[in-house]
Structures are given as structure tokens and as C-alpha cells.
Design a protein around this motif. Structure first.
Motif, PDB file in Angstrom:
ATOM      1  N   CYS A 147      32.594  53.746  40.458  1.00 30.48           N
ATOM      2  CA  CYS A 147      32.668  53.653  41.912  1.00 30.48           C
ATOM      3  C   CYS A 147      34.098  53.944  42.364  1.00 30.48           C
ATOM      4  O   CYS A 147      35.066  53.591  41.689  1.00 30.48           O
ATOM      5  N   CYS A 148      34.232  54.566  43.532  1.00 33.59           N
ATOM      6  CA  CYS A 148      35.561  54.750  44.101  1.00 33.59           C
ATOM      7  C   CYS A 148      36.043  53.455  44.744  1.00 33.59           C
ATOM      8  O   CYS A 148      37.229  53.292  45.015  1.00 33.59           O
ATOM      9  N   SER A 149      35.116  52.527  44.996  1.00 36.56           N
ATOM     10  CA  SER A 149      35.473  51.177  45.467  1.00 36.56           C
ATOM     11  C   SER A 149      34.996  50.195  44.412  1.00 36.56           C
ATOM     12  O   SER A 149      34.865  50.551  43.253  1.00 36.56           O
ATOM     13  N   SER A 150      34.712  48.981  44.786  1.00 37.95           N
ATOM     14  CA  SER A 150      34.252  47.989  43.805  1.00 37.95           C
ATOM     15  C   SER A 150      32.743  48.083  43.602  1.00 37.95           C
ATOM     16  O   SER A 150      32.018  48.657  44.414  1.00 37.95           O
ATOM     17  N   ARG A 151      32.276  47.491  42.500  1.00 32.91           N
ATOM     18  CA  ARG A 151      30.856  47.484  42.166  1.00 32.91           C
ATOM     19  C   ARG A 151      30.372  46.033  42.130  1.00 32.91           C
ATOM     20  O   ARG A 151      31.075  45.157  41.654  1.00 32.91           O
ATOM     21  N   PHE A 152      29.167  45.769  42.632  1.00 32.79           N
ATOM     22  CA  PHE A 152      28.628  44.415  42.580  1.00 32.79           C
ATOM     23  C   PHE A 152      27.138  44.463  42.292  1.00 32.79           C
ATOM     24  O   PHE A 152      26.497  45.494  42.393  1.00 32.79           O
ATOM     25  N   ARG A 153      26.639  43.290  41.937  1.00 34.32           N
ATOM     26  CA  ARG A 153      25.233  43.157  41.517  1.00 34.32           C
ATOM     27  C   ARG A 153      24.359  42.712  42.680  1.00 34.32           C
ATOM     28  O   ARG A 153      24.748  41.878  43.489  1.00 34.32           O
ATOM     29  N   VAL A 154      23.141  43.280  42.758  1.00 37.32           N
ATOM     30  CA  VAL A 154      22.146  42.906  43.764  1.00 37.32           C
ATOM     31  C   VAL A 154      20.875  42.503  43.033  1.00 37.32           C
ATOM     32  O   VAL A 154      20.404  43.232  42.162  1.00 37.32           O
ATOM     33  N   ASP A 155      20.326  41.323  43.344  1.00 40.35           N
ATOM     34  CA  ASP A 155      19.076  40.846  42.733  1.00 40.35           C
ATOM     35  C   ASP A 155      17.913  41.152  43.667  1.00 40.35           C
ATOM     36  O   ASP A 155      17.849  40.640  44.783  1.00 40.35           O
ATOM     37  N   LEU A 156      16.985  41.973  43.202  1.00 43.41           N
ATOM     38  CA  LEU A 156      15.837  42.386  44.009  1.00 43.41           C
ATOM     39  C   LEU A 156      14.636  41.513  43.681  1.00 43.41           C
ATOM     40  O   LEU A 156      14.289  41.322  42.519  1.00 43.41           O
ATOM     41  N   ASP A 157      13.989  40.993  44.710  1.00 49.32           N
ATOM     42  CA  ASP A 157      12.864  40.072  44.546  1.00 49.32           C
ATOM     43  C   ASP A 157      11.624  40.834  44.087  1.00 49.32           C
ATOM     44  O   ASP A 157      11.167  41.771  44.743  1.00 49.32           O
ATOM     45  N   LEU A 158      11.027  40.384  42.946  1.00 53.10           N
ATOM     46  CA  LEU A 158       9.800  40.987  42.423  1.00 53.10           C
ATOM     47  C   LEU A 158       8.613  40.048  42.537  1.00 53.10           C
ATOM     48  O   LEU A 158       7.548  40.326  41.999  1.00 53.10           O
ATOM     49  N   GLY A 159       8.764  38.899  43.195  1.00 56.02           N
ATOM     50  CA  GLY A 159       7.675  37.952  43.348  1.00 56.02           C
ATOM     51  C   GLY A 159       7.571  37.005  42.184  1.00 56.02           C
ATOM     52  O   GLY A 159       8.068  37.252  41.081  1.00 56.02           O
ATOM     53  N   ASN A 160       6.909  35.835  42.401  1.00 56.99           N
ATOM     54  CA  ASN A 160       6.714  34.804  41.370  1.00 56.99           C
ATOM     55  C   ASN A 160       8.034  34.331  40.774  1.00 56.99           C
ATOM     56  O   ASN A 160       8.113  33.950  39.609  1.00 56.99           O
ATOM     57  N   GLY A 161       9.096  34.361  41.569  1.00 52.96           N
ATOM     58  CA  GLY A 161      10.386  33.894  41.077  1.00 52.96           C
ATOM     59  C   GLY A 161      11.119  34.887  40.196  1.00 52.96           C
ATOM     60  O   GLY A 161      12.176  34.581  39.671  1.00 52.96           O
ATOM     61  N   ASN A 162      10.555  36.099  40.016  1.00 49.17           N
ATOM     62  CA  ASN A 162      11.201  37.108  39.185  1.00 49.17           C
ATOM     63  C   ASN A 162      12.083  37.999  40.046  1.00 49.17           C
ATOM     64  O   ASN A 162      11.810  38.227  41.233  1.00 49.17           O
ATOM     65  N   SER A 163      13.122  38.525  39.456  1.00 50.88           N
ATOM     66  CA  SER A 163      14.013  39.433  40.174  1.00 50.88           C
ATOM     67  C   SER A 163      14.497  40.513  39.210  1.00 50.88           C
ATOM     68  O   SER A 163      14.428  40.368  37.996  1.00 50.88           O
ATOM     69  N   LEU A 164      14.973  41.599  39.805  1.00 49.20           N
ATOM     70  CA  LEU A 164      15.489  42.727  39.031  1.00 49.20           C
ATOM     71  C   LEU A 164      16.945  42.931  39.423  1.00 49.20           C
ATOM     72  O   LEU A 164      17.275  43.033  40.605  1.00 49.20           O
ATOM     73  N   ALA A 165      17.819  42.986  38.431  1.00 49.69           N
ATOM     74  CA  ALA A 165      19.246  43.157  38.689  1.00 49.69           C
ATOM     75  C   ALA A 165      19.550  44.639  38.853  1.00 49.69           C
ATOM     76  O   ALA A 165      19.214  45.466  38.001  1.00 49.69           O
TER      77      ALA A 165
END
Length: 714
Positions: free
Chosen positions: A228-246
């Protein structure tokens, strides 16, 4: 002059070079659509195969997703809009059918966007979206016989059309449709249900293949090599049933960043915007700060610019500015108002708390307690009224870890007072007026009682939502636990059982004949008998007890008691006498003698009641078969028979034939005096083979024992 400055600013800002969007040597435009990295036109221009874009006839297609047409790629929201084919047959109605989406994103870095997509249904009927067989969202419509143009122009609010959101990002989905149809000018019926990008739904379908736009989220993992030309960060995407995708995202400042943050040299941050230059021109200073807001599952960041002025002195005249004076004055005024508001808040809160405590005091029987005190001023000399704060601190605000036990009338907590005394705090349940009368009744009775084998009342508190009783703490639990939770380390000897029985009998005898006004306990049982650190018995729980005038022989009251201990004569007549307490004590004595439960589901028929089981064993001459092994080991046959006969007399179904508690105490004292603890006793098997026991006859026959559940009412 100002107009010239604005023109100059616009010329300087527009003269910057075009920013970078694609990798070096790669084209980033396909027709009118911009294709920024990590997507790329051609295999070597994208981050991986999933992001390859084919540009055919100036139209971009995602080759890895069945060559779906790309409409738009958004770097801030990490989304890509694509065209999806939709088939609708207007000649046949859709009834009770199931459809599977024509895009399956399993195994791809893409998801159906929760934020951008809507579930839209046209026609009349019901439709649901399923995620692996589980309903995710649903939509239901009704139809009017409207024309096509009316349907298209009407709002999608349930008539001919409805829409719903999806609760989380999907990888794949299927749809169940029920009678989904729509009137089209009376010529036929058709309907449609689909996931579509918001505000982009094509409403009219003419029996052929049409395309609707849909929004997909694209994700990047740690394995994807990108800088990245700037900073990079993590986003957790909701997949339902308490599961998420990073997913990982390059930081972009919306509105203040040109170019592509996913390319090392692709950023051009416009710090000196027109607003900032204007601020500096007027003597101000530009301050930039990050502003984050979460929209759905994607985090967007902005640069928020504010112009700060520090005019301690007038720029032209060198004098203290009027703005500073006004600012200081207003600040002082605001601080003064805040201080006054805080003081008023504390005063009002304290007043409300005081009123609430008074209201609780009245509701919890405070007036009734005062009436009792006025009737007998000497009654409450040694009873303390505790405050709610004292008891909250003592019990660590009624912490669950401090609970000693729970009963039908409330919960008992262990507490420590300021002076170091350990106490038991009984917190009643939310009570009605009748239960309040029982509570005050317990306070009055325990204030009258002063006996070494009765739990001592220390005080009460009526300022809380539910009333509280404070009594001495008895450390060794209940007699019930001691009898039925036997451990080899501390077995109950016959001498200990006789001691406990004598102490309990002495306490009940004291209540019947030695207090200024006789007291009937009405709930004598092993769970209401506590043991102190020296295993001395303490009778407790006087919630159902009653005073009896000297000229009264019985109380005619609602039947209350505990299953297994209740006097059958009292149950039949509703008349409670002192002999009813004798019957309950008889059950306790049998419990001590046999070690069995007062009610047991392992015994059958009449024998489920311990009292009946014991009396039948006595009549049949087999009582030694149910006596506890420790009792047989330490006692002689004659001693055991004497105790058993005493229990039989207490359990006589004719109350008049039962002994008084004073007589029971005398007999138990004699048994204790004559008993010499010894480890050498007659063999149990020999005792069982001896002749049948001689039984004393007691008036009425011993039929099935009648008993009721706790707090049984007619």
C-alpha cells in the motif's frame, strides 16, 4: 482580489499530473470503465487469476467468474458491480418452485455485498432466500389488477413488489418461491425474485434473458502480495452464525486522495486543498485528523480538515481581540453552569434515593413493624434496623459467590459487617402483602426467642426493594446435607445423632412452653436445622410460624408445610396443634435413625413416605433392616428399639396420643445418659435373624401417610 485567488488555486490544483491506477505498463481503462489494481486487464496486470479482466469490444469481463460484465470497481468500498443474467418466463406462473443463484462464489475471494444489494420480489406471493437450507431473508407481496405501467411506477412497498435486506454477506444462496405471479393487463402472469444492486432493479421482463446489476465484495488475504502507498488494516466481514472472514484493505482518504492506494507510488494526497490554502491566507492553521466510520462491513476513512485560529492579539492593531474576551467569558459561564448542574444532579439523586428508601420501608411492612413495636415496646430492644448500604457492602452487592442456599421464601447470602462479624443475610423474593406479613411475623417471633439452639436474629432491613433479615452465621450447613451427603471422613455417630435430636427437641419444647406466648414452628424439617462449628443444632426459618394465645389449643389456618413432614391430621382438619410439630419432629428423628430421605422415588407405593415406610417396618417386625449401619454398629438393640418406639409415638396418626415435646426431651435425655459409645456391638446379621420386635400399639391403625407439597394450599 478574492476571485483572483480562487482562480489561482483552481489552476494550481488542476495542473497536477494524472495519478496511477494500474501496474506499470498496464492499461487501466476499458471503454468507459476504470480498472484499478488489484484488478488488471491481462494476466500480468492483476494480483491473481480471480482479478483478471478481459477487455472485449471496449467492455470489461471477469474471466474467472463466467465472464461477467464489469460495470464499476470501487476501491473505497472494495466492491465490484457486475451484470447478472435473469430469466423470466411470463407464459407460466411460478408456483412452489426453487431457484439456485446463477453465481456460486464458494472458493472465490468474492461475496454478495450485504450493504449494496437488496432482495427484490415482483409479483404476488412469497419468496425466501436460503443459505445452505437456512432462511436468511424473506419477502411477501399482494397483487392488484393494475396495468404494467402502474406496477413499474408504484413504490416497492408490498403491493406487486417488495424488497428486503440480507443480514450478512453471502457466498451462495438459493430461493424458494410460492405462487409468485403478477397480472400483466390480464394477458398472462409472471413474477421474479432476485438479489440485485440497490436502486438498479429492472422491473419489466418480457419473456427473454435480461441483465440486472449486482454488487460483489472482493477480499484480499495475507497470502496476497500487495503493498500500500498508505497504511494497511484488517476488515472482518460478517458471514453469519458468528463467523467472519478477514480481509485486508489499503487505507484511502475519500475526497483527499487521488490515485490507487494499492500501488506503492499510486497515492497523491492533496493536503493543501483550496480550503486549507484559504485558511492559511486568513492567518489560520490547517489541522488534519482521521475520521473513521463503519458502513456495513467496510471501514472508510477520511481526512477531516479544520482551520484553527490563534488570535491572541489583533493582527493589525496588536490589541486583545473581542473574540478572545467573548470566548473566555462564555467558557467561564459554561463551566459555572456545568458545576451548578452537577450539584443539582447530586442533590436530586440523593433526594430520590431517600424517597425510594422510605417507599420501600412502607411497602416492606415498616408500618406493620411499627404497629407491633407500639403494641409491645420491649419486643425490639435487641433488634437492629440495618441500612441498605451496610448490607450491600457486607454481601459484596449480593454477589452470586456469596449464596449459602435458596429456599421457597428467598435466598441466603454470607456477609461480613463493618465490625468483622460474619452474618447470614436472607433476601426475600419479590413479595405480595401475604408474604410481607410472613416476613414481619418472622422478625417478631425471632425477636421473642432467646435460646442456644435457635438461630439468633441480629436485625433486618426494609429500605431495599425486597426485605432483608440478618441473623448469625451458622457455618456447617444443614442437618439434611449432613445426613444424606455422608463422607467416610466425618461419619455421624449415634451419640451425635442423639445430641442433635435432643437439642432440636429442646428448642421446639422451648417454643411451645417457655416463651411468653407459645409459638408453633409449622415447618420443622432437616433443611431448617443448621449445625454450627461444634455440630450443635440451630432451628431456623420461622416464616410460617405463629403465636398462639395461652387459651388456644389449635390454629385453624390454610394448610402449609413440606411434603413428607406434614401432619396428616392437620391436613385433614386444617387445625394445627403443638402435636403437629411433634409429628414433624418424629419424621426428623426417623431420618436421623435410618439415614433415608423423607420422600424417596426408589421406594414404591405407601413406602415412598419415610414415615409410612418406618411405621410399616415396625408393625412387621423388620425395623432393624432399615436402620442406618452406623447406628447399628454403635448402639445396642434395646437402645435402638427405645428410640424407634419414641419415633412411633411421635408419628401416631391420633395427635392426642402423641407425647409433648417436653416429654420427648426427657426421654431423649435418658437415652443419651444410658448410651455408652462402643465399637463392639452385636453382629447385624444376628440381629436380623432374631425374633420379631415387640411393637407398642397406638390407638388408630397406621394407614398410608397423607402429605402435601411445600406451600400446598386448599
Amino acid at each position: 482580489m478574492k476571485l483572483f485567488f480562487l482562480i489561482l488555486l483552481s489552476l494550481t490544483t488542476s495542473s497536477t499530473a494524472d495519478p496511477k491506477y494500474a501496474k506499470p505498463g498496464c492499461n487501466y481503462m476499458c471503454g468507459e470503465v476504470k480498472i484499478p489494481y488489484p484488478f488488471g486487464i491481462g494476466a500480468n496486470c492483476s494480483i491473481n487469476k480471480w482479478y483478471n479482466v478481459d477487455c472485449n469490444s471496449s467492455t470489461p469481463y471477469l474471466s474467472a467468474l463466467n465472464s461477467l460484465e464489469v460495470l464499476d470497481i470501487n476501491l473505497d468500498y472494495q466492491s465490484v458491480s457486475v451484470n447478472v443474467s435473469m430469466f423470466s418466463d411470463c407464459r407460466n406462473p411460478v408456483r412452489n418452485s426453487s431457484q439456485i443463484s446463477n453465481i456460486n462464489l464458494d472458493g472465490t475471494p468474492f461475496l454478495f455485498s450485504k450493504l449494496d444489494n437488496k432482495f427484490v420480489v415482483e409479483g404476488c406471493g412469497n419468496a425466501v432466500i436460503l443459505d445452505h437450507g437456512r432462511v436468511v431473508t424473506a419477502c411477501s407481496t399482494i397483487c392488484h389488477n393494475d396495468s404494467v405501467s402502474e406496477i413499474i411506477s408504484s413504490s416497492c412497498l408490498g403491493i406487486n413488489c417488495c424488497q428486503a435486506t440480507i443480514p450478512y454477506n453471502l457466498k451462495s444462496y438459493s430461493m424458494n418461491l410460492t405462487s409468485l405471479e403478477r397480472q400483466l393487463g390480464g394477458d398472462g402472469v409472471c413474477g421474479s425474485a432476485l438479489l440485485v444492486k440497490e436502486n438498479s432493479h429492472v422491473r419489466s421482463v418480457a419473456g427473454n434473458i435480461s441483465y440486472v446489476p449486482i454488487s460483489l465484495l472482493w477480499t484480499l488475504t495475507e497470502r496476497d502480495q500487495f503493498n500500500c502507498c498508505s497504511s494497511r488494516f484488517r476488515v472482518d466481514l460478517d458471514l453469519g452464525n458468528g463467523n467472519s472472514l478477514a480481509s485486508y484493505k489499503c487505507r484511502s482518504y475519500e475526497g483527499h486522495l487521488k490515485g490507487n492506494p494499492y500501488i506503492v507510488d499510486g497515492c497523491e494526497l492533496l493536503l493543501d486543498t483550496q480550503e486549507c490554502q484559504w485558511c492559511r491566507y486568513h492567518g489560520g492553521d490547517c489541522h488534519y485528523e482521521d475520521v473513521y466510520h463503519e458502513d456495513g462491513n467496510m471501514i472508510i476513512s477520511k481526512l477531516n480538515m479544520t482551520c484553527h485560529y490563534y488570535p491572541l492579539y489583533n493582527h493589525y492593531e496588536g490589541k486583545i481581540s473581542l473574540g478572545v474576551i467573548l470566548g473566555v467569558s462564555i467558557s467561564m459561564g459554561v463551566l459555572f453552569l456545568v458545576a451548578i448542574s452537577y450539584v443539582l444532579y447530586k442533590v436530586i439523586k440523593k433526594t430520590k434515593a431517600k424517597r425510594r428508601r422510605k417507599r420501600f420501608f412502607k411497602r416492606n411492612g415498616g408500618l406493620l413493624l411499627k404497629q407491633q413495636e407500639e403494641a409491645d415496646p420491649y419486643l425490639f430492644d435487641k433488634t437492629i434496623l440495618f441500612t441498605s448500604r451496610e448490607l450491600e457492602k457486607a454481601t459484596d452487592y449480593f454477589n452470586e459467590n456469596r449464596i449459602l442456599g435458596r429456599g421457597g421464601q428467598g435466598t441466603v447470602y454470607k456477609g461480613m459487617l463493618i465490625d468483622g462479624r460474619i452474618v447470614a443475610v436472607k433476601k426475600s423474593k419479590v413479595v405480595d402483602e401475604r408474604q410481607l406479613e410472613q416476613f414481619i411475623n418472622e422478625v417478631v417471633i425471632l425477636s421473642q426467642v432467646n435460646h442456644r439452639n435457635v438461630v439468633k436474629l441480629l436485625g433486618c432491613c426494609l429500605e431495599t426493594e425486597v426485605p432483608l433479615l440478618v441473623s448469625e452465621f451458622i457455618p456447617n450447613g444443614t442437618l439434611y446435607d449432613r445426613i444424606h451427603n455422608v463422607t467416610d471422613e466425618f461419619p455421624m455417630s449415634l451419640n451425635m445423632r442423639l445430641q442433635i435430636a435432643t437439642e432440636v427437641a429442646g428448642a421446639v419444647s422451648y417454643l411451645h412452653s417457655e416463651t411468653s406466648i407459645p409459638i408453633y414452628h409449622r415447618d420443622i424439617k432437616t433443611t431448617n436445622i443448621l449445625l454450627d462449628d461444634k455440630h450443635k443444632a440451630k432451628v431456623s426459618d420461622f416464616g410460617t410460624s405463629r403465636f398462639v394465645s395461652l387459651d388456644q389449643t389449635h390454629l385453624t389456618i390454610l394448610v402449609k408445610g413440606t411434603f413428607g413432614y406434614l401432619d396428616p391430621e392437620y391436613f385433614q382438619s386444617s387445625q394445627f396443634t403443638e402435636k403437629s410439630d411433634v409429628y414433624s419432629f418424629g419424621v426428623v428423628l426417623v431420618e436421623l435413625l435410618t439415614g433415608e430421605m423423607p420422600i424417596s422415588l426408589t421406594r414404591f407405593g405407601e413406602n415412598r413416605s419415610l414415615a409410612t415406610h418406618f411405621m410399616l417396618a415396625m408393625e412387621e417386625g423388620r425395623v432393624m433392616s432399615i436402620i442406618d449401619a452406623m447406628v447399628i454398629k454403635e448402639g445396642t438393640r434395646d437402645e435402638i428399639l427405645i428410640i424407634a418406639n419414641l419415633a412411633m409415638r411421635c408419628l401416631n396418626l391420633n395427635g392426642k396420643s402423641r407425647p409433648t415435646m417436653k416429654e420427648v426431651v426427657a426421654e431423649l435425655e435418658n437415652i443419651r445418659v444410658s448410651h455408652v459409645p462402643s465399637m463392639v456391638q452385636t453382629n447385624f446379621q444376628q440381629i436380623m435373624q432374631k425374633e420379631e420386635l415387640h411393637i407398642i400399639t397406638y390407638g388408630e391403625s397406621t394407614s398410608t401417610l397423607i402429605s402435601v407439597e411445600d406451600n400446598f394450599s386448599k
